[in-house]
Design a protein around this motif. Structure first.
Motif, PDB file in Angstrom:
ATOM      1  N   TYR A   1       1.055  -1.511   0.142  1.00 24.03           N
ATOM      2  CA  TYR A   1       0.115   0.516  -0.093  1.00 24.03           C
ATOM      3  C   TYR A   1       0.501   1.788  -0.268  1.00 24.03           C
ATOM      4  O   TYR A   1       0.064   1.750  -0.204  1.00 24.03           O
ATOM      5  N   ARG A   2       1.907   1.147   0.030  1.00 24.05           N
ATOM      6  CA  ARG A   2       2.976   1.978   0.331  1.00 24.05           C
ATOM      7  C   ARG A   2       3.092   2.652  -0.820  1.00 24.05           C
ATOM      8  O   ARG A   2       3.661   4.189  -1.144  1.00 24.05           O
ATOM      9  N   HIS A   3       3.072   1.939  -2.722  1.00 19.58           N
ATOM     10  CA  HIS A   3       3.197   1.730  -3.567  1.00 19.58           C
ATOM     11  C   HIS A   3       2.256   2.145  -4.171  1.00 19.58           C
ATOM     12  O   HIS A   3       2.045   2.662  -5.430  1.00 19.58           O
ATOM     13  N   PHE A   4       0.571   0.925  -3.834  1.00 13.93           N
ATOM     14  CA  PHE A   4      -0.252   1.583  -4.149  1.00 13.93           C
ATOM     15  C   PHE A   4      -1.106   1.582  -3.530  1.00 13.93           C
ATOM     16  O   PHE A   4      -1.359   0.708  -2.924  1.00 13.93           O
ATOM     17  N   LYS A   5      -2.351   2.572  -3.422  1.00 20.10           N
ATOM     18  CA  LYS A   5      -3.184   3.053  -2.552  1.00 20.10           C
ATOM     19  C   LYS A   5      -4.155   1.722  -2.078  1.00 20.10           C
ATOM     20  O   LYS A   5      -5.079   2.291  -0.981  1.00 20.10           O
ATOM     21  N   ASN A   6      -4.309   1.371  -3.571  1.00 22.99           N
ATOM     22  CA  ASN A   6      -5.787   0.236  -3.549  1.00 22.99           C
ATOM     23  C   ASN A   6      -5.654  -0.136  -4.612  1.00 22.99           C
ATOM     24  O   ASN A   6      -4.687   0.014  -5.454  1.00 22.99           O
ATOM     25  N   LYS A   7      -6.164  -1.204  -4.357  1.00 22.36           N
ATOM     26  CA  LYS A   7      -5.997  -2.274  -5.493  1.00 22.36           C
ATOM     27  C   LYS A   7      -6.599  -1.572  -7.175  1.00 22.36           C
ATOM     28  O   LYS A   7      -6.576  -2.218  -8.414  1.00 22.36           O
ATOM     29  N   ASP A   8      -7.220  -0.527  -7.241  1.00 24.30           N
ATOM     30  CA  ASP A   8      -7.692  -0.073  -8.518  1.00 24.30           C
ATOM     31  C   ASP A   8      -6.499   0.722  -8.807  1.00 24.30           C
ATOM     32  O   ASP A   8      -6.116   0.675 -10.001  1.00 24.30           O
ATOM     33  N   GLU A   9      -5.920   1.204  -8.389  1.00 21.00           N
ATOM     34  CA  GLU A   9      -4.697   2.229  -8.662  1.00 21.00           C
ATOM     35  C   GLU A   9      -3.274   0.781  -8.939  1.00 21.00           C
ATOM     36  O   GLU A   9      -3.036   1.402 -10.457  1.00 21.00           O
ATOM     37  N   LEU A  10      -3.332  -0.111  -8.726  1.00 20.19           N
ATOM     38  CA  LEU A  10      -2.576  -1.341  -8.896  1.00 20.19           C
ATOM     39  C   LEU A  10      -3.474  -1.747 -10.416  1.00 20.19           C
ATOM     40  O   LEU A  10      -2.503  -2.427 -11.298  1.00 20.19           O
ATOM     41  N   VAL A  11      -4.590  -2.030 -10.125  1.00 23.23           N
ATOM     42  CA  VAL A  11      -5.364  -2.859 -11.834  1.00 23.23           C
ATOM     43  C   VAL A  11      -5.001  -1.402 -12.448  1.00 23.23           C
ATOM     44  O   VAL A  11      -4.845  -1.787 -13.998  1.00 23.23           O
ATOM     45  N   ASN A  12      -4.684  -0.073 -12.775  1.00 27.21           N
ATOM     46  CA  ASN A  12      -4.492   0.309 -13.653  1.00 27.21           C
ATOM     47  C   ASN A  12      -3.186   0.743 -13.908  1.00 27.21           C
ATOM     48  O   ASN A  12      -3.244   0.666 -15.174  1.00 27.21           O
ATOM     49  N   ALA A  13      -2.341   0.190 -13.403  1.00 24.34           N
ATOM     50  CA  ALA A  13      -0.903   0.103 -13.783  1.00 24.34           C
ATOM     51  C   ALA A  13      -1.005  -1.310 -14.122  1.00 24.34           C
ATOM     52  O   ALA A  13      -0.165  -1.003 -15.554  1.00 24.34           O
ATOM     53  N   LEU A  14      -1.419  -1.926 -14.332  1.00 23.51           N
ATOM     54  CA  LEU A  14      -2.124  -3.043 -15.278  1.00 23.51           C
ATOM     55  C   LEU A  14      -2.799  -2.790 -16.665  1.00 23.51           C
ATOM     56  O   LEU A  14      -1.877  -3.156 -17.008  1.00 23.51           O
ATOM     57  N   MET A  15      -2.836  -1.560 -16.416  1.00 20.92           N
ATOM     58  CA  MET A  15      -3.806  -1.978 -17.642  1.00 20.92           C
ATOM     59  C   MET A  15      -3.313  -0.830 -18.578  1.00 20.92           C
ATOM     60  O   MET A  15      -2.869  -1.273 -19.678  1.00 20.92           O
ATOM     61  N   GLN A  16      -1.980  -0.198 -17.708  1.00 17.94           N
ATOM     62  CA  GLN A  16      -1.505   1.541 -18.546  1.00 17.94           C
ATOM     63  C   GLN A  16      -0.439   0.346 -19.071  1.00 17.94           C
ATOM     64  O   GLN A  16       0.149   0.596 -20.308  1.00 17.94           O
ATOM     65  N   ASP A  17      -0.011  -0.759 -18.504  1.00 20.36           N
ATOM     66  CA  ASP A  17       1.434  -1.601 -19.361  1.00 20.36           C
ATOM     67  C   ASP A  17       0.549  -2.298 -20.153  1.00 20.36           C
ATOM     68  O   ASP A  17       2.216  -2.487 -21.076  1.00 20.36           O
ATOM     69  N   GLY A  18      -0.376  -3.027 -20.212  1.00 16.47           N
ATOM     70  CA  GLY A  18      -0.713  -3.462 -21.513  1.00 16.47           C
ATOM     71  C   GLY A  18      -0.851  -2.736 -22.430  1.00 16.47           C
ATOM     72  O   GLY A  18      -0.729  -3.111 -23.633  1.00 16.47           O
ATOM     73  N   ILE A  19      -1.368  -1.414 -21.652  1.00 15.57           N
ATOM     74  CA  ILE A  19      -1.677  -0.522 -23.471  1.00 15.57           C
ATOM     75  C   ILE A  19      -0.912   0.575 -23.913  1.00 15.57           C
ATOM     76  O   ILE A  19      -0.162   0.056 -25.215  1.00 15.57           O
ATOM     77  N   SER A  20       0.217  -0.034 -22.537  1.00 14.31           N
ATOM     78  CA  SER A  20       1.709   0.702 -23.278  1.00 14.31           C
ATOM     79  C   SER A  20       2.221  -0.007 -24.371  1.00 14.31           C
ATOM     80  O   SER A  20       2.640  -0.087 -25.241  1.00 14.31           O
ATOM     81  N   ALA A  21       2.304  -1.614 -24.013  1.00 15.48           N
ATOM     82  CA  ALA A  21       2.963  -2.991 -24.623  1.00 15.48           C
ATOM     83  C   ALA A  21       2.177  -3.088 -26.502  1.00 15.48           C
ATOM     84  O   ALA A  21       2.386  -2.888 -27.490  1.00 15.48           O
ATOM     85  N   TRP A  22       0.757  -2.622 -25.959  1.00 13.84           N
ATOM     86  CA  TRP A  22      -0.457  -2.732 -27.409  1.00 13.84           C
ATOM     87  C   TRP A  22       0.553  -1.390 -28.270  1.00 13.84           C
ATOM     88  O   TRP A  22       0.749  -1.382 -29.907  1.00 13.84           O
TER      89      TRP A  22
END
Length: 192
Positions: free
Chosen positions: A39-60
């Motif tokens: 939680y010091r790096h991602f304040k909640n699950k939504d923030e973590l999910v957003n980071a995963l989504m952005q990683d996928g979008i960046s790859a695409w």
């Protein structure tokens, strides 16, 4: 870097347990951290999910920017092949980009019509080029781009739901449908 380690752990959990199994506790355990440390790096699950989504979008988006065909129709064909390859070779990154219910995900149609997707902007530029060259009818560019996306997304969704008899059948039907779609955009009487 701890944030990168957490993101790698989240990808691994997503790959092994799917979105339903993506919990802060599992990701923290996989990363070798306590949930509170995560939680010091991602304040909640939504923030973590957003980071995963952005990683996928960046790859695409990297894949899309790498398409080198000069001819606009050949470029669109290469895009469709790349989309299929991305779905099949990096399924969890693909899912993160296009299927995760990420709160920060771009929304249809406004975000795309406003140019907030570099990949869609490139697709629309090629469609406009094909229209200017007289190779596509003068239909709304955004509508063509969204239909192209929907074709790909629909086929991948059906494949994931095991609606095809085989991967070979899926690939053949995917390519045929995409080709048929592009051919349907030609002005009447054009058979190139």
């Amino acid at each position: 870097m701890t944030k990168d380690r957490i993101l790698s752990a989240a990808k691994a959990v997503l790959e092994s347990a799917g979105f339903e199994g993506l919990t802060i506790r599992r990701v923290a355990e996989r990363a070798g951290l306590s949930p509170m440390a995560l939680y010091r790096h991602f304040k909640n699950k939504d923030e973590l999910v957003n980071a995963l989504m952005q990683d996928g979008i960046s790859a695409w988006e990297t894949i899309v920017r790498g398409i080198r065909a000069q001819d606009p129709v050949k470029w669109l064909e290469a895009l469709m092949k790349a989309y299929l390859d991305f779905a099949l070779t990096q399924p969890h990154r693909f899912d993160a980009a296009f299927f995760l219910p990420a709160p920060a995900a771009r929304r249809f149609p406004d975000d795309f019509a406003a140019g907030r997707s570099p990949a869609i902007a490139l697709v629309m530029a090629r469609i406009d080029q094909a229209k200017a060259d007289g190779r596509f009818r003068d239909e709304p560019t955004f509508g063509i781009a969204m239909a192209l996306v929907a074709y790909g997304q629909g086929f991948v969704s059906m494949q994931r739901a095991r609606r095809f008899a085989s991967d070979k059948q899926f690939k053949a039907l995917y390519r045929a449908a995409q080709r048929q779609f592009l051919d349907s955009l030609k002005p009447s009487g054009k058979n190139e």
